[in-house]
Scaffold this active site. Structure first.
Site, mmCIF file in Angstrom:
data_model
loop_
_atom_site.group_PDB
_atom_site.id
_atom_site.type_symbol
_atom_site.label_atom_id
_atom_site.label_comp_id
_atom_site.label_asym_id
_atom_site.label_seq_id
_atom_site.Cartn_x
_atom_site.Cartn_y
_atom_site.Cartn_z
ATOM 1 N N LYS A 62 51.936 30.441 -12.918
ATOM 2 C CA LYS A 62 51.196 30.614 -14.175
ATOM 3 C C LYS A 62 51.707 31.865 -14.901
ATOM 4 C CE LYS A 62 46.351 30.759 -15.800
ATOM 5 N NZ LYS A 62 44.936 30.798 -15.377
ATOM 6 N N SER A 137 41.960 27.317 -17.540
ATOM 7 C CA SER A 137 43.082 27.831 -18.292
ATOM 8 C C SER A 137 44.445 27.571 -17.658
ATOM 9 C CB SER A 137 42.904 29.339 -18.456
ATOM 10 O OG SER A 137 43.016 29.990 -17.206
ATOM 11 N N SER A 161 39.251 28.066 -13.641
ATOM 12 C CA SER A 161 40.563 27.853 -14.269
ATOM 13 C C SER A 161 41.603 27.174 -13.393
ATOM 14 C CB SER A 161 41.128 29.179 -14.768
ATOM 15 O OG SER A 161 40.559 29.505 -16.010
#
Lengths: 452, 477, 92
Positions: A62, A137, A161
């Site tokens: 990420k 997210s 997330s």
């Protein structure tokens, strides 16, 4: 002659280059880095050197986990041009075990969001159906695994997330106990809630990654050393909180079917987590408060974007005003307000106290049950652009937030399909540091259930 | 001008003596090239986390003990949020609601000054506006200092005069240096002091509006700045004016305080507990360990030194530095303390000054100083001989007896007197002149003795003998 | 929370908010704040605030030199020699 690993990695990169145009799960492919690493690994094979536990495994990271010498933007313009001078602890651990880091994945700006729509670099699409969001997210990481680009990816989970996008994309996503994995090198959002965790197609791979990244790190005081016990009890008692059944019909029926298919030694009882309805409120005070302070360092002085103003102070306003997107600004302001003089007690302190009450709910529940089960999200993936009201978006996280507030481990595994074949996620939670037990149980459940 | 009563409180920041910074492993060395003692943590890179320095915590506990504070079993760090280019994270990690120590006092000669709290925090970086003497078209940020551990010591407003403030600072510095908590060197920035000053007409009135004065570079300047500020406030009030709560900068060159900013809108630092750090737990074990490391403190030593018969001046000089005092105690163990004190204050400090050495760097065995003191006290050697041989003793760490033997210094007055008699008979005319009162004439006799002894006799001693003989002669007549 | 309140918070957080967006921000802000009022229903009289880890964690006082300081300086948007450079900090 090409080495085997190099061939595999080059193939992986080729596939992403060709197919990710439609999905946009990656912000950058570290082609040079990955190929170089692959060549080293092939050399190891040739020399008969000891091979790491993740030998040659492609991993996506990420965009809020830093890698020395690589860009990291947290999906934000404010980190434009930033090249990390150091490695996150998880990155060190992965590379030490010979994993190959393929690239960085898209995310909601600074992880503020549940759809990956707030990224400054464009939305990521759900590989199951590109008109829908992948969740967020960590939407890029979830999508990269769901699309079959990489077998595993790392994400971060502050209020869901990892689990919510895993549920939307139909993959497994695990948020470990707070403290199980070092946060050093994870760009902080809500420091007391953030935790790094893996995405994978199955629980076995999740375990494999978790075993490599977990453990105490001197650079993170909140990290903890503990030995996960990957074993089940003869009888596993699962509690289903009645507060977690307030969800869409399709989700409810998928979860019900899953419960019916649980292994024989799993017993299900109804429980109550009476303060669930306050979790979102608590979360949206604590997380933005911590974030407002964590994001203050983005001032354009040492790295990232800088817009000069008429003077120094004006420069701060211009840099931050143009570098952050609206959702980031909104949350920074919420947090600034909750901490400001005259409001601290009513908001931040009150929220921390209610958080303690919510944690107590879990403590009581885990005296009676081994696991808490239910839906990961009240809904399945929604269409890109469908939800615009911030509060409605926040309420998406109602079932995932409590695990962050209590610091307990939680996993989402796919358990069925809703409208248009969009996946439904099944969430399993356990008491803090019972991560091993949780993963073992998740694997058994994964084996036991089947759905169309 | 009617009488006003000043009320003064001091906030003193001292740098704790650690090798590494408060929350990262960068060096705390002073004077490094710009931005060399930096790392991702102290420059506030995205994703970094603080990790607290054990030694800093221990030193804070030790400081708490020295300052007679209560050591808290449980304390926490908090973030103080504000934007400034020298503060990379845009928050300073400090302590707010739960400091590590509180409620103590420092004893001065006449009174006690209360300590509200002493808490841990990290220093900010440094801003430069000039390179050498060339102004920069902007400001430059050096983060070497950023993250250096500080202890902020906040006094009660118990101070009523610039002199008391001065004495408080000197006492505080002495205590912290003794216990090796801080170097307290204002020049190197390891001690900084801000003063809160207000005045009122009588003790029955509530405290007046206070101003905060900053930017003093020495204790003397602190005293001057407070004195100036008291006078300024008195004048403003006497003229019917108003004192504003504001920060004022001391301008040492002009000897005035200048308004910096008014705190119309109080800064909102949005303090909250630092979530990246675990709380600090202090148990009896840690406290006892630190207590054992605290040496006898100045007040106790002073008493002992007075008992040894030292003058107030001598006591003050010797007690100022713990290591110097230790040296004195070692040197005077079996020797005449007054003479030892003299030797240390005059000769040892003199040599140290010449060579720019600290007491830690002195190689001379204190026992040799004791030996020398006894030789001097018993009259075996004169001050002149001491002056002559001390530099060599100091440099080479040689006992005085050996040095005297090497130099063949004729220190035996009996032997010397014989030589002087010889000199008199060889230089009878000079002797006559000398007796007549021609002081200069003694030179020839002294010179003869010096020559005879190849310079190893002490001219002053020879002169002394000569004088005595002259007087004896007179008596004979 | 009114427009001025929003601007005061934005100032504290050093955020420039476009004029056209202030109304919308204020409206959303108030909606969220009123949602928070729900927390008042929870009795927290004798509850201590939440804490995640309750043990002493300390680092030994050792110097470890960071070798990549050039990478840190290399990110600076404005630099003079080895300093980070900013617009003049007004001598307040």
């Amino acid at each position: 002659m090409k080495g085997q690993i190099k061939e595999k990695i080059a193939g992986c990169i080729g596939k992403i280059k060709q197919a990710d145009i439609k999905i946009h799960s990656f912000l950058e492919i570290f082609e040079h880095r990955a190929i170089e690493k692959a060549e080293q690994l092939d050399e190891k094979v040739k020399n008969g050197d000891k091979q790491g536990r993740l030998f040659g495994l492609p991993v996506a990271i990420k965009d809020n986990i830093v890698i020395k010498g690589e860009r990291a933007t947290c999906g934000s313009k404010i980190l434009e041009g930033f090249i990390s001078p150091y490695d996150a602890e998880v990155v060190k651990r992965l590379e030490r075990e010979d994993a190959v880091i393929i690239g960085r994945t898209n995310m909601d700006e600074f992880a503020f969001g549940s759809s990956t729509e707030t990224s400054a670099w464009g939305v990521t699409r759900n590989p199951v159906n590109p008109e829908f969001v992948p969740g967020g997210s960590s939407g890029g990481s979830a999508a990269s695994v769901a699309a079959g680009f990489v077998p595993v990816a790392l994400g971060s989970d502050t209020g869901g997330s990892i689990r919510q996008p895993a549920s939307f994309c139909g993959v497994c996503g695990f948020k470990p106990s707070y403290g199980a994995v070092s946060r050093y090198g994870l760009v902080a959002f809500g420091s007391s809630l953030d935790q790094i965790g893996p995405f994978a197609g199955n629980v076995r791979d999740i375990k494999k990654i978790f075993e490599v990244i977990r453990g105490r790190d001197e650079k993170d005081e909140t990290s903890v050393e503990f030995e996960p016990v990957y074993a089940l009890k003869e009888k596993v008692v699962c509690g289903i909180p009645k507060e977690y059944l307030n969800c869409s019909e399709k989700v409810k029926s998928a979860v019900k079917k899953t419960i019916e298919q649980l292994p024989k030694n799993f017993e299900v009882v109804e429980i109550s987590l009476p303060h669930t309805e306050y979790a979102v409120g608590v979360y949206y005070i604590i997380a933005p408060s911590e974030a407002s302070s964590n994001l203050a360092r983005f001032d354009g002085i040492r790295y990232g974007r800088r817009i000069d103003g008429s003077d120094l102070i004006d420069g701060y306003f211009k840099t931050r005003g143009s570098g952050f997107g609206d959702e980031v600004k909104r949350r920074i302001m919420l947090g600034t307000f909750a901490l400001s003089s005259g409001y601290y007690d009513a908001y931040y302190l009150k929220a921390q106290k209610v958080r303690a009450v919510i944690k107590r709910d879990f403590d009581i529940a885990f005296k009676k049950v081994d696991l808490i089960i239910g839906p990961t999200s009240p809904v399945i993936a929604f269409k890109i652009g469908e939800i615009t009201d911030p509060l409605s978006m926040y309420l998406q996280d109602i079932f995932t937030i409590p695990a962050n507030l209590a610091g307990i481990p939680a996993i989402s595994i796919p358990c069925g399909r809703g409208e248009m074949g969009l996946p439904v996620g099944f969430q399993i939670m356990a008491a803090r540091f019972n991560d091993g037990f949780l993963l073992e149980a998740a694997e058994k459940i994964e084996e036991a259930i089947s759905y169309e | 001008m009617s009488d006003f009563i000043p009320t003064i409180g001091l906030e003193v920041h001292v740098q704790l003596k650690t090798k590494s910074k408060m929350f990262c492993s960068c060096s705390t060395d002073f004077g490094a090239a710009p931005n060399t003692n930096i790392c991702p943590v102290c420059t506030g890179q995205p994703g970094v986390l603080p990790a607290k320095n054990k030694r800093a915590i221990e030193l804070a506990v030790r400081a708490g003990l020295v300052l007679n504070c209560r050591i808290e079993k449980y304390s926490v760090f908090a973030r103080k949020n504000y934007f400034y280019p020298d503060l990379p994270k845009a928050y300073q990690i400090s302590q707010y609601e739960l400091p590590i120590t509180r409620d103590g006092f420092v004893k001065l000669s006449g009174k006690k000054i209360g300590i509200i709290r002493a808490h841990l925090e990290e220093d900010a970086g440094k801003l430069l506006h000039y390179i050498g003497s060339v102004p920069v078209d902007g400001s430059l940020v050096d983060l070497n200092r950023c993250g250096v551990p500080l202890l902020e010591i906040v006094s009660y407003p118990d101070i009523d005069s610039p002199e008391t403030a001065f004495e408080y600072l000197k006492t505080l510095r002495r205590l912290l240096r003794y216990a090796e908590i801080s170097d307290c060197d204002m020049e190197k920035g390891s001690l900084r002091c801000d003063c809160n000053v207000s005045v009122r007409r009588s003790v029955d009135e509530p405290l007046g509006v206070k101003t905060e004065i900053k930017n003093m570079n020495s204790f003397r300047e602190v005293r001057e700045a407070i004195a100036y500020e008291i006078e300024r406030q008195k004048k403003v009030l006497s003229d019917g004016g108003k004192i504003y709560q504001e920060t004022r900068l001391w301008n040492g060159r002009k000897g005035v305080t200048v308004e910096m900013r008014r705190k119309e809108e109080a800064a909102d630092y949005r303090y909250f507990p630092e979530p990246d750090l675990t709380p600090i737990f202090i148990d009896e074990k840690i406290i006892e360990e630190q207590r054992k490391l605290i040496p006898k403190l100045p007040a106790e030593r002073k008493e002992k030194l007075f008992e040894m018969g030292l003058s107030e001046y001598q006591v003050d000089v010797l007690v100022e530095e713990r290591k110097l005092c230790d040296y004195f105690i070692a040197a005077s163990e079996n020797s005449n303390p007054k003479e030892v004190a003299n030797l240390i204050i005059t000769n040892l400090l003199g040599e140290m000054n010449k060579k720019r050495l600290d007491i830690e760097e002195v190689k001379l065995n204190p026992l040799f100083v004791g030996e020398l003191a006894d030789l001097k006290a018993s009259g075996k050697i004169s001050a002149q001989v001491v002056k002559r041989i001390f530099p060599q003793m100091f440099e080479k760490n040689i006992p005085p007896s050996q040095l005297l033997k090497n130099l063949n210094i004729v220190s035996d007055e009996g032997k010397l007197e014989k030589l002087v008699w010889e000199g008199i008979s060889e230089n009878s005319s000079a002797w006559e002149d000398y007796k007549m009162g021609k002081e200069k004439a003694s030179g020839r006799i002294i010179g003869w003795v010096m020559k005879k002894t190849r310079g190893s006799s002490d001219p002053a001693t020879v002169k002394k003998i000569l004088e005595r003989l002259k007087d004896e002669k007179d008596f004979d007549n | 929370m009114d427009r001025d309140g929003i601007l005061r918070i934005a100032k504290l957080a050093r955020l420039e908010i476009e004029d056209g967006k202030i109304e919308k921000f204020t409206e959303e802000f108030n909606k969220i704040l009123s949602y928070f009022e729900k927390l008042g229903e929870v009795n927290t009289k004798d509850i201590s605030p939440f804490l995640l880890k309750n043990e002493n964690v300390l680092r030994e006082d050792e110097v470890i030199r960071f070798k990549d300081r050039d990478r840190i300086l290399g990110n600076a948007p404005d630099r003079q020699d080895d300093f980070f450079k900013v617009k003049k900090v007004i001598e307040e």
